[in-house]
Enzyme design. Structure first.
Site, PDB file in Angstrom:
ATOM      1  N   THR A 111      31.362  31.210  24.672  1.00 17.35           N
ATOM      2  CA  THR A 111      30.936  32.248  23.736  1.00 17.35           C
ATOM      3  C   THR A 111      29.903  33.288  24.361  1.00 17.35           C
ATOM      4  O   THR A 111      29.107  32.851  25.155  1.00 17.35           O
ATOM      5  CB  THR A 111      30.305  31.720  22.369  1.00 17.35           C
ATOM      6  OG1 THR A 111      28.709  31.154  22.471  1.00 17.35           O
ATOM      7  CG2 THR A 111      30.948  30.481  21.745  1.00 17.35           C
ATOM      8  N   VAL A 112      29.968  34.408  23.608  1.00 11.74           N
ATOM      9  CA  VAL A 112      29.010  35.370  24.238  1.00 11.74           C
ATOM     10  C   VAL A 112      28.607  36.098  22.919  1.00 11.74           C
ATOM     11  O   VAL A 112      29.433  36.478  21.893  1.00 11.74           O
ATOM     12  CB  VAL A 112      29.675  36.475  25.253  1.00 11.74           C
ATOM     13  CG1 VAL A 112      28.824  37.657  25.235  1.00 11.74           C
ATOM     14  CG2 VAL A 112      29.847  35.924  26.507  1.00 11.74           C
ATOM     15  N   ARG A 120      30.465  41.569  30.519  1.00 10.34           N
ATOM     16  CA  ARG A 120      31.066  41.059  31.347  1.00 10.34           C
ATOM     17  C   ARG A 120      30.544  39.706  31.680  1.00 10.34           C
ATOM     18  O   ARG A 120      30.404  39.036  32.969  1.00 10.34           O
ATOM     19  CB  ARG A 120      30.989  41.807  32.678  1.00 10.34           C
ATOM     20  CG  ARG A 120      31.801  43.187  32.826  1.00 10.34           C
ATOM     21  CD  ARG A 120      32.557  43.587  33.939  1.00 10.34           C
ATOM     22  NE  ARG A 120      33.881  43.093  34.151  1.00 10.34           N
ATOM     23  CZ  ARG A 120      35.170  43.191  33.294  1.00 10.34           C
ATOM     24  NH1 ARG A 120      34.922  44.085  32.162  1.00 10.34           N
ATOM     25  NH2 ARG A 120      35.850  42.596  33.792  1.00 10.34           N
ATOM     26  N   ILE A 121      29.870  38.970  30.617  1.00  7.78           N
ATOM     27  CA  ILE A 121      29.051  37.776  30.894  1.00  7.78           C
ATOM     28  C   ILE A 121      30.336  36.608  31.055  1.00  7.78           C
ATOM     29  O   ILE A 121      30.239  35.902  31.877  1.00  7.78           O
ATOM     30  CB  ILE A 121      28.238  37.407  29.423  1.00  7.78           C
ATOM     31  CG1 ILE A 121      26.933  38.575  29.539  1.00  7.78           C
ATOM     32  CG2 ILE A 121      27.686  36.065  29.548  1.00  7.78           C
ATOM     33  CD1 ILE A 121      26.204  38.315  28.410  1.00  7.78           C
ATOM     34  N   SER A 123      32.904  37.147  32.012  1.00  7.33           N
ATOM     35  CA  SER A 123      33.736  37.455  33.333  1.00  7.33           C
ATOM     36  C   SER A 123      32.968  37.037  34.543  1.00  7.33           C
ATOM     37  O   SER A 123      33.299  36.663  35.689  1.00  7.33           O
ATOM     38  CB  SER A 123      33.886  39.135  33.608  1.00  7.33           C
ATOM     39  OG  SER A 123      34.527  39.547  32.640  1.00  7.33           O
ATOM     40  N   SER A 146      40.668  30.339  21.415  1.00 10.67           N
ATOM     41  CA  SER A 146      40.518  30.968  20.265  1.00 10.67           C
ATOM     42  C   SER A 146      41.719  32.241  20.051  1.00 10.67           C
ATOM     43  O   SER A 146      42.321  32.550  18.772  1.00 10.67           O
ATOM     44  CB  SER A 146      39.195  31.364  19.644  1.00 10.67           C
ATOM     45  OG  SER A 146      38.930  32.391  20.809  1.00 10.67           O
ATOM     46  N   GLU A 147      41.733  32.870  21.101  1.00 10.60           N
ATOM     47  CA  GLU A 147      42.682  34.054  21.066  1.00 10.60           C
ATOM     48  C   GLU A 147      43.717  33.903  22.382  1.00 10.60           C
ATOM     49  O   GLU A 147      42.984  33.455  23.557  1.00 10.60           O
ATOM     50  CB  GLU A 147      41.844  35.311  21.153  1.00 10.60           C
ATOM     51  CG  GLU A 147      41.057  35.591  19.844  1.00 10.60           C
ATOM     52  CD  GLU A 147      40.356  37.183  20.003  1.00 10.60           C
ATOM     53  OE1 GLU A 147      41.164  37.961  19.698  1.00 10.60           O
ATOM     54  OE2 GLU A 147      39.364  37.018  20.523  1.00 10.60           O
ATOM     55  N   TYR A 151      42.262  34.584  28.477  1.00  8.11           N
ATOM     56  CA  TYR A 151      42.222  33.806  29.776  1.00  8.11           C
ATOM     57  C   TYR A 151      43.439  34.056  30.776  1.00  8.11           C
ATOM     58  O   TYR A 151      43.041  33.594  31.893  1.00  8.11           O
ATOM     59  CB  TYR A 151      42.175  32.241  29.492  1.00  8.11           C
ATOM     60  CG  TYR A 151      41.006  32.052  28.515  1.00  8.11           C
ATOM     61  CD1 TYR A 151      39.730  31.790  29.308  1.00  8.11           C
ATOM     62  CD2 TYR A 151      41.079  31.847  27.183  1.00  8.11           C
ATOM     63  CE1 TYR A 151      38.379  31.576  28.537  1.00  8.11           C
ATOM     64  CE2 TYR A 151      39.810  31.560  26.404  1.00  8.11           C
ATOM     65  CZ  TYR A 151      38.544  31.505  27.087  1.00  8.11           C
ATOM     66  OH  TYR A 151      37.582  31.233  26.192  1.00  8.11           O
ATOM     67  N   PHE A 431      39.819  21.054  22.274  1.00  3.98           N
ATOM     68  CA  PHE A 431      38.638  20.742  22.889  1.00  3.98           C
ATOM     69  C   PHE A 431      38.000  21.982  23.303  1.00  3.98           C
ATOM     70  O   PHE A 431      38.494  23.280  23.193  1.00  3.98           O
ATOM     71  CB  PHE A 431      38.729  19.655  24.164  1.00  3.98           C
ATOM     72  CG  PHE A 431      39.720  20.283  25.058  1.00  3.98           C
ATOM     73  CD1 PHE A 431      39.387  21.155  26.102  1.00  3.98           C
ATOM     74  CD2 PHE A 431      40.925  19.986  25.190  1.00  3.98           C
ATOM     75  CE1 PHE A 431      40.101  21.621  26.928  1.00  3.98           C
ATOM     76  CE2 PHE A 431      42.079  20.166  26.002  1.00  3.98           C
ATOM     77  CZ  PHE A 431      41.627  21.239  27.069  1.00  3.98           C
TER      78      PHE A 431
HETATM   79  C1  LIG Z   1      35.801  36.073  24.186  1.00  7.32           C
HETATM   80  C2  LIG Z   1      34.325  36.098  24.388  1.00  7.32           C
HETATM   81  C3  LIG Z   1      33.658  35.119  25.144  1.00  7.32           C
HETATM   82  C4  LIG Z   1      34.256  37.210  25.787  1.00  7.32           C
HETATM   83  O1  LIG Z   1      33.035  37.659  26.225  1.00  7.32           O
HETATM   84  P1  LIG Z   1      32.490  38.855  26.781  1.00  7.32           P
HETATM   85  O2  LIG Z   1      31.160  38.620  27.612  1.00  7.32           O
HETATM   86  O3  LIG Z   1      32.378  40.017  25.908  1.00  7.32           O
HETATM   87  O4  LIG Z   1      33.768  39.219  27.858  1.00  7.32           O
HETATM   88  P2  LIG Z   1      33.671  40.238  29.074  1.00  7.32           P
HETATM   89  O5  LIG Z   1      32.726  41.465  29.020  1.00  7.32           O
HETATM   90  O6  LIG Z   1      33.441  39.584  30.444  1.00  7.32           O
HETATM   91  O7  LIG Z   1      35.217  41.050  29.362  1.00  7.32           O
HETATM   92  C5  LIG Z   1      36.216  40.285  30.160  1.00  7.32           C
HETATM   93  C6  LIG Z   1      37.546  41.008  30.027  1.00  7.32           C
HETATM   94  O8  LIG Z   1      38.123  40.316  28.760  1.00  7.32           O
HETATM   95  C7  LIG Z   1      38.390  41.159  27.706  1.00  7.32           C
HETATM   96  N1  LIG Z   1      38.066  40.384  26.696  1.00  7.32           N
HETATM   97  C8  LIG Z   1      37.081  39.719  26.014  1.00  7.32           C
HETATM   98  N2  LIG Z   1      37.015  39.328  24.839  1.00  7.32           N
HETATM   99  C9  LIG Z   1      38.307  39.620  24.541  1.00  7.32           C
HETATM  100  C10 LIG Z   1      39.165  39.162  23.563  1.00  7.32           C
HETATM  101  N3  LIG Z   1      38.416  38.632  22.408  1.00  7.32           N
HETATM  102  N4  LIG Z   1      40.444  39.586  23.040  1.00  7.32           N
HETATM  103  C11 LIG Z   1      40.843  40.078  24.525  1.00  7.32           C
HETATM  104  N5  LIG Z   1      40.216  40.673  25.519  1.00  7.32           N
HETATM  105  C12 LIG Z   1      39.172  40.245  25.605  1.00  7.32           C
HETATM  106  C13 LIG Z   1      37.524  42.516  28.046  1.00  7.32           C
HETATM  107  O9  LIG Z   1      37.944  43.392  27.374  1.00  7.32           O
HETATM  108  C14 LIG Z   1      37.435  42.530  29.604  1.00  7.32           C
HETATM  109  O10 LIG Z   1      38.761  42.931  30.089  1.00  7.32           O
HETATM  110  P3  LIG Z   1      38.986  43.529  31.573  1.00  7.32           P
HETATM  111  O11 LIG Z   1      38.356  42.617  32.518  1.00  7.32           O
HETATM  112  O12 LIG Z   1      40.208  43.697  31.467  1.00  7.32           O
HETATM  113  O13 LIG Z   1      37.909  44.718  31.418  1.00  7.32           O
HETATM  114  C15 LIG Z   1      33.501  36.584  23.538  1.00  7.32           C
HETATM  115  O14 LIG Z   1      34.018  37.894  22.922  1.00  7.32           O
HETATM  116  C16 LIG Z   1      33.227  35.876  22.221  1.00  7.32           C
HETATM  117  O15 LIG Z   1      32.376  35.163  22.562  1.00  7.32           O
HETATM  118  N6  LIG Z   1      34.126  35.805  21.068  1.00  7.32           N
HETATM  119  C17 LIG Z   1      34.162  34.900  20.149  1.00  7.32           C
HETATM  120  C18 LIG Z   1      34.244  33.445  20.420  1.00  7.32           C
HETATM  121  C19 LIG Z   1      35.561  33.206  21.223  1.00  7.32           C
HETATM  122  O16 LIG Z   1      36.352  33.499  20.797  1.00  7.32           O
HETATM  123  N7  LIG Z   1      35.493  32.515  22.328  1.00  7.32           N
HETATM  124  C20 LIG Z   1      36.570  31.988  23.260  1.00  7.32           C
HETATM  125  C21 LIG Z   1      36.770  30.782  22.961  1.00  7.32           C
HETATM  126  S1  LIG Z   1      38.238  29.981  23.455  1.00  7.32           S
END
Ligand SMILES: CC(C)(COP(=O)(O)OP(=O)(O)OC[C@H]1O[C@@H](n2cnc3c(N)ncnc32)[C@H](O)[C@@H]1OP(=O)(O)O)[C@@H](O)C(=O)NCCC(=O)NCCS
Length: 431
Positions: A111-112, A120-121, A123, A146-147, A151, A431
């Site tokens: 999560t972020v 880009r956290i 990332s 989640s989405e 990945y 998980f």
């Molecule tokens: C998913 C999550 C962790 C991404 O963190 P973030 O630090 O904002 O991601 P980044 O800034 O490193 O983005 C990296 C890349 O992923 C993409 N990205 C990030 N979140 C995304 C999402 N939810 N859907 C689609 N693309 C996403 C960004 O656009 C970026 O794309 P690029 O590399 O082509 O420029 C954050 O949105 C989050 O906490 N979401 C809610 C919890 C969740 O769903 N976690 C995943 C659990 S499986």
């Protein structure tokens, strides 16, 4: 805690990138209650869940200490104690075709904070997890998502799909076998050890399943602190004719106040080590008096239910979705870990922008289904990105679709013949 993976320091590359952005990444000391509570609360917030109660935090601290836990902190904000980024990981066996097991690096709690999104956290954290796993010599990383759009960019591919079922009990009816065993109610307190070992047996027998920690096992039988409907959980075991436990079902029932015959039964988990247990437990929930609808999730895509009911249309698949995502880090080790159902030989050209799995490899499968994989300079039969290799790795019928999408080039049929398995992979937990 003495497991070596817990003492691995923070990944250098990620640490530098995050520090350059004014952030402070740290491995969380899970023995420090206040620090770990702040991390657990941030993770819950990241998934839009409730703030965990004190009891829930105490339970999670106890159950999740074994994970390698990373937090990213922003010391410039007024309350820097809560991390703005979280991830946790731990090693576990992943069942591969055979069935055999390969050591995998399970990643969770990504999560972020919404206040820090798209900086880009993630990332920085995800490739760091892959480097950590590779440094430990673990050939495959895995997660549930989640989405589905997140990945792929780091080389993960969907490797096992799951199905969601909605059963109209009156229409469905039961025509499956009569089973010889015995059903009885039990309680988590008396059943937990048996339940854990049934889960371990079930999961070791099916590609796509992972070895579950006590935390992940127990939540299939007993609600965690703060779980909604905790007081509605019912647990029923199935023992074979010899008295040996073969499965269990955990469920809740929600009544319809305007019609007592219209209740809905939600299956929390249905675990079976034999076909008889699977049939008996399905029959049990479908024939429940006063229940009009049964819902079940994270079932395999080959669930035999349509053949067990009188009216196939009474048991509907209401969703099929990607569930287990894997990331191959070491091609020879990953491909040699699984068994194959036909003998043969193929040269794979794997593209991996992050470098872990890139190369050209000859896979040779002997008559006993065991493979040898070596780097080669021979011409490639098939070229594919590492994420597509993950999607065919566990035997899923994904080759034709990936080829149609242009993501597998070359002799896709030969690849399919070697990699596909009669029974598709399944992951029945999160998980
Ligand atoms: C998913 C999550 C962790 C991404 O963190 P973030 O630090 O904002 O991601 P980044 O800034 O490193 O983005 C990296 C890349 O992923 C993409 N990205 C990030 N979140 C995304 C999402 N939810 N859907 C689609 N693309 C996403 C960004 O656009 C970026 O794309 P690029 O590399 O082509 O420029 C954050 O949105 C989050 O906490 N979401 C809610 C919890 C969740 O769903 N976690 C995943 C659990 S499986």
């Amino acid at each position: 805690m003495t497991e070596p993976y817990l003492s691995i320091p923070l990944d250098d590359q990620a640490a530098t990138t995050l520090r350059d952005s004014g952030l402070r990444p740290a491995i969380v000391d899970t023995a420090d209650d206040a620090t770990f509570d702040a991390w657990l609360s941030a993770e819950a917030r990241g998934f839009h869940a409730r703030q965990p109660s004190a009891a829930s935090l105490a339970q999670q601290r106890e159950l999740l200490r074994h994970r390698r836990t990373t937090g990213v902190y922003d010391d410039s904000i007024p309350s820097p104690v809560a991390p703005v980024g979280t991830v946790s990981s731990w090693p576990a066996p992943l069942t591969v075709p055979g069935p055999r097991a390969v050591e995998s690096w399970l990643i969770s709690a990504v999560t972020v904070a919404p206040t820090h999104r798209r900086r880009r956290i993630a990332s920085a954290l995800l490739p760091a997890e892959l480097r950590t796993a590779a440094a430990l010599g673990i050939p495959v990383a895995a997660l549930t998502v989640s989405e589905s759009t997140i990945y792929g960019r780091w080389g993960f591919g969907p490797s096992a799909f799951s199905s969601v079922w909605t059963i109209d009990t009156r229409r469905a009816g039961w025509v499956g076998p009569t089973t010889p065993g015995r059903l009885s109610f039990t309680t988590p307190a008396e059943f937990v050890e048996t339940g854990r070992s049934l889960l371990a047996r079930q999961n070791a027998a099916r590609a796509g399943e992972v070895g579950l920690s006590d935390y992940l096992s127990d939540r299939t039988m007993t609600p965690l602190e703060g779980a909604p409907d905790a007081d509605k959980y019912r647990l029923v075991r199935y023992d074979g004719p010899d008295g040996e436990p073969e499965g269990f079902v955990t469920y809740t029932i929600t009544e319809d106040d305007s019609d007592f015959t219209n209740a809905t039964l939600d299956v929390v988990a249905l675990v079976a080590t034999t076909a008889a247990a699977n049939a008996a437990l399905w029959r049990y929930v479908i024939e429940m008096d006063l229940v009009a609808t049964v819902r079940a999730h994270t079932r395999g895509v080959d669930e035999p239910l349509p053949w067990l009911v009188r009216d196939i249309r009474g048991a509907k698949v209401t969703n099929v979705q990607d569930h287990l995502w894997t990331r191959i880090l070491d091609v020879p080790a990953a491909l040699e870990a699984r068994a194959y159902e036909t003998a043969g030989s193929i040269v794979l050209e794997v593209d991996d922008p992050l470098g872990f799995a890139a190369g050209r490899f000859r896979l040779e499968v002997g008559a006993d289904g065991t493979a040898r994989v070596q780097e080669t300079t021979d011409g490639a039969d098939v070229s594919l990105p590492v994420g597509a290799l993950a999607s065919v790795y566990l035997g899923a019928p994904s080759v034709a679709g990936l080829a149609a999408a242009g993501r597998i080039e070359g002799d896709a049929l030969a690849l399919d013949r070697l990699f596909r398995t009669a029974v598709p992979p399944r992951l029945s937990s999160w998980f």
